[in-house]
Scaffold this active site. Structure first.
Site, PDB file in Angstrom:
ATOM      1  N   THR A 167       0.835  -1.207   0.000  1.00 54.22           N
ATOM      2  CA  THR A 167       0.000   0.000   0.000  1.00 54.22           C
ATOM      3  C   THR A 167       0.867   1.255   0.000  1.00 54.22           C
ATOM      4  OG1 THR A 167      -1.676  -1.137   1.295  1.00 54.22           O
ATOM      5  CG2 THR A 167      -1.764   1.264   1.295  1.00 54.22           C
ATOM      6  N   ARG A 195     -13.867  -7.226  -0.032  1.00 50.98           N
ATOM      7  CA  ARG A 195     -12.945  -7.159   1.096  1.00 50.98           C
ATOM      8  C   ARG A 195     -12.359  -5.760   1.227  1.00 50.98           C
ATOM      9  NH1 ARG A 195      -7.308  -5.638   1.707  1.00 50.98           N
ATOM     10  NH2 ARG A 195      -6.470  -6.743   3.508  1.00 50.98           N
TER      11      ARG A 195
END
Length: 309
Positions: A167, A195
């Protein structure tokens, strides 16, 4: 009249030092872009949004699990999460499980500025984006050759993607003493549809407070969200800890609670209002950093530390 608010503003201006920090080595171009924008006098939110959008829209960085070119879910669809938070109280916006939009951070900012809500997900997030003029692209356009191939290998050979928690998190501190943090990810490779990890959740993937600074997290989002580490880092800085001390204290507390040998992948970065940076991690964690006293962006590497050492 010389008010207390004016005094605080002047004090913040004097003490603040423009700075930018990003998670992982691939954030270097984004932090370089941020440094140029900050030196040109642009505000922290514009800086974070612009730099992050450029990373999100680059298919080559998609293999780092960000935006266009990111890994799809188990049904072959790319779903992105993104959030942006200003240090001003109540200024937060996020999207999750957003399909067809290559620059989800731009939609997250619109949620912050245009929506009565703070977090929009799935079809609702996409409809909101379309209402504001964003174009939803076909899923094939969201995949790169690399991630499309990885998905086929997942279907045919059940082959997983190794080391996939990259990320991107960016933090900027501008000349006026305002801090903004943003995060973006396409999530765990081949995840279940819908999700959502820690990235778009305030206090988990990111947190900002203009009186203190900001923090961001990266790693195993399903685990990270259980501990709200970004919030705790900022709170420790508020109590007087340096960014480095705060990050290491939060990580050490997590390791004590779950067992040092059972700690999941996590990296933390933080930036205070003096332009000082800190990081801690359970894995080797490169990050990039710049402040106005530096000639260029530097890459720093945090090495994991065991409680048993």
């Amino acid at each position: 009249m010389f008010t207390v608010d004016k005094y605080i503003y002047i004090l913040k201006y004097i003490l603040s030092q423009m700075a930018a920090v990003g998670t992982w080595s691939f954030s270097r171009p984004a932090v370089e872009r941020m440094s140029c924008m900050l030196l040109a006098g642009q505000n922290a939110t514009d800086v974070v949004e612009t730099a992050m959008a450029e990373v999100e829209d680059d298919a080559d960085t998609g293999r780092h699990i960000v935006g266009r070119g990111g890994y799809p879910n188990c049904k072959g669809v790319v779903e992105c999460d993104a959030a942006i938070m200003e240090g001003v109280p109540g200024r937060f916006g996020a999207v999750a499980a957003l399909r067809g939009i290559a620059q989800p951070c731009r939609v997250a900012r619109k949620v912050m500025e245009k929506s009565p809500h703070s977090l929009l997900v799935g079809d609702g997030a996409e409809a909101f984006a379309q209402d504001l003029g964003f174009t939803s692209e076909a899923n094939d356009n969201m995949l790169s050759h690399h991630t499309a191939t990885a998905y086929r290998e997942f279907l045919e050979k059940n082959k997983p993607v190794s080391g996939g928690h990259d990320t991107i998190g960016l933090i900027a501190l501008d000349l006026s003493g305002n801090t903004t943090v943003g995060v973006s990810t396409s999530g765990a490779p081949f995840k279940s549809p819908g999700r959502v990890g820690d990235s778009p959740l305030p206090g988990c993937g990111l947190y900002a407070d203009n009186t203190v600074g900001a923090a961001a997290a990266t790693g195993d989002g399903d685990k990270i969200m259980c501990y709200c580490p970004s919030f705790h880092v900022v709170q420790l800085m508020k109590q007087g800890s340096s960014p480095s001390e705060a990050c290491h204290a939060v990580l050490a507390d997590m390791q004590r609670r779950i067992g040092d040998d059972k700690c999941f992948d996590i990296g933390l970065i933080s930036l205070n209002m003096k332009g000082e940076v800190g990081a801690a991690s359970s894995v080797e964690f490169p990050y990039t950093f710049w402040n106005q006293g530096m000639d260029s962006v530097e890459e720093l590497i945090n090495q994991p530390k065991s409680l048993n050492v």
